[in-house]
Scaffold this motif. Structure first.
Motif, PDB file in Angstrom:
ATOM      1  N   GLY A 193      37.514  48.856 -19.676  1.00 18.34           N
ATOM      2  CA  GLY A 193      37.541  50.601 -19.650  1.00 18.34           C
ATOM      3  C   GLY A 193      38.714  50.701 -19.619  1.00 18.34           C
ATOM      4  N   ASN A 206      35.309  55.005 -16.980  1.00 12.67           N
ATOM      5  CA  ASN A 206      34.297  54.032 -17.057  1.00 12.67           C
ATOM      6  C   ASN A 206      34.124  53.547 -15.946  1.00 12.67           C
ATOM      7  N   ARG A 207      32.765  52.862 -16.233  1.00  8.59           N
ATOM      8  CA  ARG A 207      32.135  51.522 -14.582  1.00  8.59           C
ATOM      9  C   ARG A 207      32.097  50.494 -15.345  1.00  8.59           C
ATOM     10  N   SER A 208      32.449  50.544 -17.008  1.00  4.19           N
ATOM     11  CA  SER A 208      32.956  49.068 -17.441  1.00  4.19           C
ATOM     12  C   SER A 208      33.755  48.218 -16.832  1.00  4.19           C
ATOM     13  N   ALA A 273      37.919  55.287 -23.854  1.00  3.20           N
ATOM     14  CA  ALA A 273      37.785  56.586 -23.726  1.00  3.20           C
ATOM     15  C   ALA A 273      38.213  57.342 -24.807  1.00  3.20           C
TER      16      ALA A 273
END
Ligand code: CTP
Length: 410
Positions: A193, A206-208, A273
Motif C-alpha cells: 500500500g 492503508n492496511r494492505s 492511496a
C-alpha cells in the motif's frame, strides 16, 4: 491424488493426525507410513481411522503386493511430518532400512519435509548439510518455525503448523502442474500500500500487507516468468528469485511501474492511496501548529492502472479491485464497471471487510474480463495467486494463437 504421509519419531507426531485429516477431507487418498519410533508417539488405530487405509511400518507386511515399493511408485506426493534429525539424515543418505525409507527411494513424487527438533540439533552442521543435500535434490523443506519446543525451552525447531505443511505440499504439486506456462515472459507486479506523507513522521496509508502481490510474484516465478515486484511498504517477505523495487509513495510507484510498463504482463495489485497531502510539512507538525480542528487539503493522485492500460500496447494489463459491496451481483457489476473505466484486460475482484481480505488469510476472488467472470478461485493466497497466474497464462497463450492465425501469409 494419492498422498503418502511419512511420520517419524518426534513428539510432533501427534500433529500429523491433523494433516492426515485435512488431506482426507480435501478428497485425497492418504497412505500413512510411520517409522517404528513414530508409533511410540501416536497409535496405529488413530492413523488408520483418519486415513481410512491400513497402516504399517513393516517392510515384511503384505509382501505379496510388493508394498515396500508400491506405495512410493503410486504416490503423487510424499509429505514427511514431523521429520526428525535422524530421518533427515537417513533420507539424505538414501537409507532404506524401513518402510518409509524404501517408499521414498522407490518414488518419483515430489517430497515435502517438515523438520521438527530442538534448536541445537537444527543448527548442527550435520543437519544443515543433510537438509541442504535434500533441497539440492529437489525436496521442499517447510519450516521449522520458532516457538515453544517440547521441554521448557523455546526457539527455532518447532514443526510448522500441520495446515501450513499441507498447504505448502499441495502448492508444490500445483506448482509443478503450472511450471513453464510463463516461460520466457516478463511480469511486473505492484504490491503493498502506498503512503502519502503528512510530515516527516506521519502518513496517510492503508492496511494492505502486500501478501497477494508477493504471492502473485512467487506464482509467476514458479511458472517460469522473469518477475519484478514493485513493493510499497511490504509487510511480507519478497519471494526469492524476484527483482524487488522498493517504493513508498504513489508517485514513486507510478514511476517504477512506468519503467516496467513494457513487461508482457503488468499487474497492479497494490492498494494505491487515491489522495496525497497538498502541503507536506518539512518538520514534525505539533498540536500547537495544528490546533484543535486541523484540516488537511488533499489532491487526487493519477490512476496508475488506467495510465498503464491506456498507453499503446500489446501486453496484458491486470488490475485488482477490493470492494466492500456485500451483494454478489452488485459486486460483480461494480467490478465490470471498474474494468471498463480503467481499460485493463483483466480485473481480479475480491470482497474485503474489516476482517476479510487483508493479511495472510483465505480469500475468494473472481477474475473478470469485458465479458464477465472468467475464473473463480478461493483458498489461501498462494493457491489463489496460482489460479490467477493460470488464467493470465491462458490469456497470453490465446492471444499468441490468435495473432499467429490472423497473420498474413507471405
Ligand atoms: N489504482 C491505481 N491508481 C490509483 C488507484 C487505483 O493504479 N490511483 C489501481 C489499483 O492498483 C487496482 C485498481 O486500480 O489495481 C483498482 O483500485 P481501486 O482502489 O479499487 O480503484 P479506485 O479507482 O480507487 O476506485 P474507488 O473509487 O472505488 O476507490
Amino acid at each position: 491424488m494419492r498422498v503418502v504421509v511419512g511420520i517419524s519419531g518426534g513428539i510432533a507426531a501427534y500433529k500429523a493426525a491433523l494433516a492426515i485429516r485435512e488431506l482426507v477431507q480435501a478428497g485425497h487418498d492418504v497412505h500413512v507410513v510411520p517409522t517404528a519410533s513414530a508409533l511410540r508417539f501416536i497409535g496405529r488405530p488413530t492413523l488408520e481411522a483418519l486415513s481410512r487405509n491400513p497402516v504399517t511400518d513393516e517392510v515384511f507386511d503384505d509382501v505379496a503386493s510388493v508394498r515396500h515399493v508400491a506405495l512410493g511408485q503410486q504416490a503423487d506426493l510424499i509429505v514427511v511430518l514431523p521429520a526428525t534429525a535422524n530421518t533427515i539424515a537417513k533420507l539424505a543418505h538414501g537409507l532404506a532400512d524401513d518402510l518409509l525409507g524404501t517408499t521414498i527411494l522407490a518414488s518419483r513424487a515430489p517430497l515435502v519435509i517438515a523438520p521438527a527438533m530442538h534448536t541445537e540439533m537444527w543448527e548442527q552442521a550435520a543437519v544443515r548439510t543433510n537438509v541442504a543435500t535434500l533441497v539440492e535434490r529437489g525436496a521442499t523443506i517447510v519450516g521449522p518455525v520458532a516457538g515453544q519446543l517440547t521441554g521448557a525451552d523455546s526457539g527455532m525447531g518447532r514443526m510448522a503448523e500441520p495446515h501450513d505443511v499441507v498447504a505448502a505440499a499441495l502448492a508444490v504439486v500445483e506448482g509443478a502442474r503450472t511450471a513453464g506456462s510463463l516461460a520466457g515472459r516478463t511480469l511486473v507486479v505492484s504490491a503493498g500500500g502506498t503512503r502519502e506523507p503528512i510530515d516527516p513522521v506521519r502518513f496517510i496509508g492503508n492496511r494492505s500487507s502486500g501478501a497477494m502481490g508477493a504471492a502473485i510474484a512467487a506464482a509467476a516465478r514458479d511458472a517460469g516468468a522473469t518477475v519484478t515486484l514493485v513493493g510499497a511498504n511490504l509487510d511480507v517477505a519478497v519471494p526469492t528469485g524476484v527483482e524487488h523495487v522498493q517504493v513508498e509513495t504513489t508517485a514513486q510507484l507510478a514511476e517504477a511501474m512506468a519503467a516496467h510498463a513494457g513487461a508482457d504482463v503488468v499487474v497492479m495489485a497494490a492498494a494505491v492511496a487515491d489522495y496525497r497531502v497538498d502541503e507536506v510539512a518539512d518538520g514534525k507538525r505539533s498540536k500547537e501548529s495544528w490546533g484543535e480542528h486541523p484540516t488537511l487539503t488533499l489532491t487526487q493522485n493519477p490512476d496508475i492502472l488506467a495510465g498503464l492500460a491506456k498507453r499503446p500496447r500489446s501486453n496484458l494489463v491486470v488490475g485488482f479491485a477490493a470492494e466492500t459491496e456485500t451483494d454478489d451481483a452488485a459486486l460483480v457489476e461494480r467490478g465490470r464497471g471498474k474494468l471498463a473505466r480503467k481499460g485493463a484486460d483483466l480485473l481480479v475482484l475480491n470482497r474485503v471487510g474489516h476482517d476479510e481480505g487483508f493479511g495472510d488469510v483465505g480469500t475468494l476472488v473472481r477474475v473478470l474480463d469485458a465479458s464477465g467472470i472468467i475464473a473463480e478461485q478461493s483458498g489461501p493466497k498462494a493457491s489463489v495467486a496460482r489460479g490467477i497466474i493460470d488464467t493470465v497464462a491462458q490469456q497470453l497463450a490465446a492471444r499468441t494463437t490468435t495473432a499467429a492465425s490472423t497473420e498474413e501469409p507471405r
